[in-house]
Design an enzyme around this catalytic site. Structure first.
Site, PDB file in Angstrom:
ATOM      1  N   HIS A  12       0.807  -1.075  -0.131  1.00 39.63           N
ATOM      2  CA  HIS A  12       0.094   0.007  -0.001  1.00 39.63           C
ATOM      3  C   HIS A  12       1.024   1.274  -0.015  1.00 39.63           C
ATOM      4  O   HIS A  12       1.323   1.498   1.008  1.00 39.63           O
ATOM      5  CB  HIS A  12      -0.805  -0.015   1.140  1.00 39.63           C
ATOM      6  CG  HIS A  12      -1.734   1.233   1.249  1.00 39.63           C
ATOM      7  ND1 HIS A  12      -3.202   0.767   1.396  1.00 39.63           N
ATOM      8  CD2 HIS A  12      -1.516   2.236   0.979  1.00 39.63           C
ATOM      9  CE1 HIS A  12      -3.967   2.155   1.562  1.00 39.63           C
ATOM     10  NE2 HIS A  12      -2.966   2.980   1.083  1.00 39.63           N
ATOM     11  N   LEU A  15       2.475   7.223  -4.500  1.00 40.09           N
ATOM     12  CA  LEU A  15       3.577   8.005  -5.192  1.00 40.09           C
ATOM     13  C   LEU A  15       3.555   9.216  -5.904  1.00 40.09           C
ATOM     14  O   LEU A  15       4.200   9.864  -6.440  1.00 40.09           O
ATOM     15  CB  LEU A  15       4.067   7.019  -6.232  1.00 40.09           C
ATOM     16  CG  LEU A  15       4.805   5.779  -5.712  1.00 40.09           C
ATOM     17  CD1 LEU A  15       5.231   4.861  -6.727  1.00 40.09           C
ATOM     18  CD2 LEU A  15       6.110   6.164  -4.786  1.00 40.09           C
ATOM     19  N   ARG A  16       1.973   9.630  -5.945  1.00 37.65           N
ATOM     20  CA  ARG A  16       1.656  10.679  -6.891  1.00 37.65           C
ATOM     21  C   ARG A  16       2.183  10.678  -8.305  1.00 37.65           C
ATOM     22  O   ARG A  16       2.258   9.722  -8.805  1.00 37.65           O
ATOM     23  CB  ARG A  16       2.269  11.981  -6.201  1.00 37.65           C
ATOM     24  CG  ARG A  16       2.186  12.032  -4.637  1.00 37.65           C
ATOM     25  CD  ARG A  16       0.608  11.874  -3.989  1.00 37.65           C
ATOM     26  NE  ARG A  16       0.618  11.984  -2.817  1.00 37.65           N
ATOM     27  CZ  ARG A  16      -0.261  11.580  -1.879  1.00 37.65           C
ATOM     28  NH1 ARG A  16      -1.390  11.036  -2.221  1.00 37.65           N
ATOM     29  NH2 ARG A  16      -0.587  11.812  -0.499  1.00 37.65           N
ATOM     30  N   ASN A  40      -5.192   7.326  -6.103  1.00 45.39           N
ATOM     31  CA  ASN A  40      -6.002   8.372  -5.875  1.00 45.39           C
ATOM     32  C   ASN A  40      -5.275   9.706  -6.363  1.00 45.39           C
ATOM     33  O   ASN A  40      -5.027  10.493  -5.733  1.00 45.39           O
ATOM     34  CB  ASN A  40      -6.415   8.697  -4.378  1.00 45.39           C
ATOM     35  CG  ASN A  40      -5.157   8.610  -3.568  1.00 45.39           C
ATOM     36  OD1 ASN A  40      -3.924   8.019  -3.704  1.00 45.39           O
ATOM     37  ND2 ASN A  40      -5.211   9.221  -2.508  1.00 45.39           N
ATOM     38  N   LYS A  98      -9.193  -0.275  -5.775  1.00 44.19           N
ATOM     39  CA  LYS A  98      -9.239   0.481  -4.565  1.00 44.19           C
ATOM     40  C   LYS A  98     -10.734   1.210  -4.255  1.00 44.19           C
ATOM     41  O   LYS A  98     -10.939   1.998  -5.098  1.00 44.19           O
ATOM     42  CB  LYS A  98      -8.258   1.494  -4.603  1.00 44.19           C
ATOM     43  CG  LYS A  98      -8.160   2.663  -3.233  1.00 44.19           C
ATOM     44  CD  LYS A  98      -7.629   1.558  -1.903  1.00 44.19           C
ATOM     45  CE  LYS A  98      -7.780   2.298  -0.543  1.00 44.19           C
ATOM     46  NZ  LYS A  98      -6.571   3.116  -0.380  1.00 44.19           N
ATOM     47  N   HIS A 135     -10.788   1.165   1.795  1.00 46.57           N
ATOM     48  CA  HIS A 135     -10.252   2.348   2.869  1.00 46.57           C
ATOM     49  C   HIS A 135     -11.592   2.134   3.782  1.00 46.57           C
ATOM     50  O   HIS A 135     -12.499   2.461   3.241  1.00 46.57           O
ATOM     51  CB  HIS A 135     -10.362   3.479   2.225  1.00 46.57           C
ATOM     52  CG  HIS A 135     -10.024   4.634   3.282  1.00 46.57           C
ATOM     53  ND1 HIS A 135      -8.774   5.360   3.272  1.00 46.57           N
ATOM     54  CD2 HIS A 135     -10.818   4.927   4.349  1.00 46.57           C
ATOM     55  CE1 HIS A 135      -8.945   6.198   4.434  1.00 46.57           C
ATOM     56  NE2 HIS A 135     -10.121   5.885   4.820  1.00 46.57           N
ATOM     57  N   HIS A 173      -4.810  -0.653   5.781  1.00 47.22           N
ATOM     58  CA  HIS A 173      -4.128   0.223   7.128  1.00 47.22           C
ATOM     59  C   HIS A 173      -5.139   0.062   8.131  1.00 47.22           C
ATOM     60  O   HIS A 173      -5.670   1.067   8.674  1.00 47.22           O
ATOM     61  CB  HIS A 173      -4.035   1.783   6.754  1.00 47.22           C
ATOM     62  CG  HIS A 173      -4.917   2.328   5.949  1.00 47.22           C
ATOM     63  ND1 HIS A 173      -6.545   2.320   6.021  1.00 47.22           N
ATOM     64  CD2 HIS A 173      -4.874   2.813   4.607  1.00 47.22           C
ATOM     65  CE1 HIS A 173      -6.978   3.066   4.852  1.00 47.22           C
ATOM     66  NE2 HIS A 173      -6.194   3.328   4.081  1.00 47.22           N
ATOM     67  N   LEU A 218      -5.073   9.109   7.896  1.00 46.35           N
ATOM     68  CA  LEU A 218      -6.488   8.799   7.836  1.00 46.35           C
ATOM     69  C   LEU A 218      -6.433   7.204   7.543  1.00 46.35           C
ATOM     70  O   LEU A 218      -5.828   6.869   6.348  1.00 46.35           O
ATOM     71  CB  LEU A 218      -7.479   9.488   7.104  1.00 46.35           C
ATOM     72  CG  LEU A 218      -7.774  10.829   7.565  1.00 46.35           C
ATOM     73  CD1 LEU A 218      -8.557  11.815   6.473  1.00 46.35           C
ATOM     74  CD2 LEU A 218      -8.749  10.654   8.777  1.00 46.35           C
ATOM     75  N   HIS A 250       3.140  14.407   1.198  1.00 49.60           N
ATOM     76  CA  HIS A 250       2.448  15.798   0.954  1.00 49.60           C
ATOM     77  C   HIS A 250       3.675  16.804   1.272  1.00 49.60           C
ATOM     78  O   HIS A 250       4.383  16.679   2.216  1.00 49.60           O
ATOM     79  CB  HIS A 250       1.297  16.266   2.083  1.00 49.60           C
ATOM     80  CG  HIS A 250       0.126  15.160   1.671  1.00 49.60           C
ATOM     81  ND1 HIS A 250      -0.688  15.628   0.985  1.00 49.60           N
ATOM     82  CD2 HIS A 250      -0.293  14.173   2.353  1.00 49.60           C
ATOM     83  CE1 HIS A 250      -1.914  14.687   0.890  1.00 49.60           C
ATOM     84  NE2 HIS A 250      -1.410  13.725   1.700  1.00 49.60           N
ATOM     85  N   ALA A 262      -4.023  14.855   5.316  1.00 52.31           N
ATOM     86  CA  ALA A 262      -3.713  13.680   5.761  1.00 52.31           C
ATOM     87  C   ALA A 262      -2.746  12.752   5.225  1.00 52.31           C
ATOM     88  O   ALA A 262      -2.779  12.663   4.120  1.00 52.31           O
ATOM     89  CB  ALA A 262      -5.209  12.940   6.026  1.00 52.31           C
TER      90      ALA A 262
END
Ligand code: DOR
Ligand code: ZN
Length: 347
Positions: A12, A15-16, A40, A98, A135, A173, A218, A250, A262
């Protein structure tokens, strides 16, 4: 003291995209052979073609000295067509879908508003042996943030399990004793990932001496009693629990803000953080199966054959790392870490 284990995988990871890939991918490819890359992005990675090109951009950012395989995940929406599951399966590069409840976390707006909307896709996933990565938090703003995972089990997971009993699910997670129990009690179609922050910290960490945004993720850190159950699950040798960092980068200014994002960035020292936790809990002999075997087994992929060596040797974690023109603060920044990855065996 040293510890040599089969090279681990991260089940999990965020990597953007774009210019930050060159700064982010090497942290993970140095330690891990493979990683499930979360979809995401903005816009989200909703189909196999998007995953294919994202994968190429990731591969272009892997340093020449490393061998690293990104395992792609697609973002499930209310409208994911059932035939996308076939395309994903046939591609060989997509390993899961996901499920973000819409509004649950970073870039989840395009997520699923009601799980029933996704049933055609979920039925196709069950039929084609494609993994659902969940999630697990309800998004109802009237539910206390610390209860959102436990509520999700009752409201969403248990009914889903009844309706689609052979759908393979990774409860991502996990953060509570309720989740650890649900996964332990479930059949072989259900597993879970556990992050380093949820093994090492409880919710006090967010408020120690003031509000500490780099410990906000989160699902949010929970009480000590939950952390202890997660440690027990991770160190138990039960193959349902395996490594997934949820390293979520981030930039510093996006975290240190009046409305901070988050996400905890653990990639630069991920395996060392897990080694510390397993060592502190007298479970060094269980690290390898948690980090390097059980995830591959659940995903139906071969285990890695090369190794990494960790050494028990104190070092200081850097205060920050570059992130394009900005900076990023890692988990445990400027603090002493007890384990250090030393070397990788040749492949
Ligand atoms: O803390 C988190 N950060 N949790 C998530 O679910 C998403 C992630 C991110 O993408 O930043
Ligand atoms: Zn995540």
């Amino acid at each position: 003291m040293t510890l040599t284990i089969t090279r681990p995988d991260d089940w999990h990871l965020h990597l953007r995209d774009g210019s930050v890939l060159a700064d982010l991918v090497p942290h993970t490819s140095r330690q891990f052979a493979r990683a499930i890359v979360m979809p995401n992005l903005t816009p989200p990675v909703i189909n196999t073609e998007m995953a294919r090109s994202y994968r190429q951009r990731i591969l272009a950012a892997v340093p020449a000295v490393d061998s690293f395989e990104p395992l792609m995940s697609l973002y499930l929406t209310n409208n994911t067509p059932a035939d996308e599951i076939i395309r994903a399966k046939e591609s060989g590069i997509v390993h899961g879908f996901k499920y973000y409840p819409a509004g649950a976390t970073t870039n989840s707006d395009a997520g699923v508003t009601d799980i029933k909307n996704a049933y055609p896709a979920l039925e196709a996933m069950q039929k084609n042996n494609m993994i659902l990565q969940v999630h697990g938090e309800v998004v109802d703003p009237t539910v206390d943030i610390f209860d959102r995972e436990a509520r999700f089990i009752e409201q969403v997971l248990e009914p889903l399990k009844n309706d689609l009993p052979e759908l393979k699910i990774v409860f991502e997670h996990i953060t509570t004793k309720h989740a650890a129990q649900f996964v332990s009690d479930a059949d072989q179609y259900v597993a879970a990932t556990i992050t380093p922050q949820h093994l090492l910290y409880n919710r006090n960490e967010i408020f120690k001496g003031g509000i500490r945004p780099h410990y906000y993720c989160l699902p949010v850190l929970k009480r000590e009693e939950h952390r202890l159950e997660l440690v027990k699950a991770a160190c138990s040798g039960n193959p349902k629990f395996f490594l997934g960092t949820d390293s979520a980068p981030h930039a510093q200014n996006k975290k240190e803000s009046s409305c901070g994002c988050a996400g905890i960035f653990s990639a630069p020292l991920a395996i060392e953080l897990y080694a510390r936790s397993f060592d502190e809990n007298d479970a060094r002999d269980k690290l390898e199966s948690f980090a390097s075997f059980y995830g591959a087994d659940f995903y139906g992929l071969p285990r890695n054959t090369d190794t990494i060596t960790l050494e028990k040797k104190e070092w200081t974690v850097p205060a920050s790392f570059p992130l394009a023109s900005e900076k990023i603060i890692p988990m445990h920044a400027s603090e002493k870490e007890k384990w250090k990855m030393k070397m990788t065996s040749p492949t």
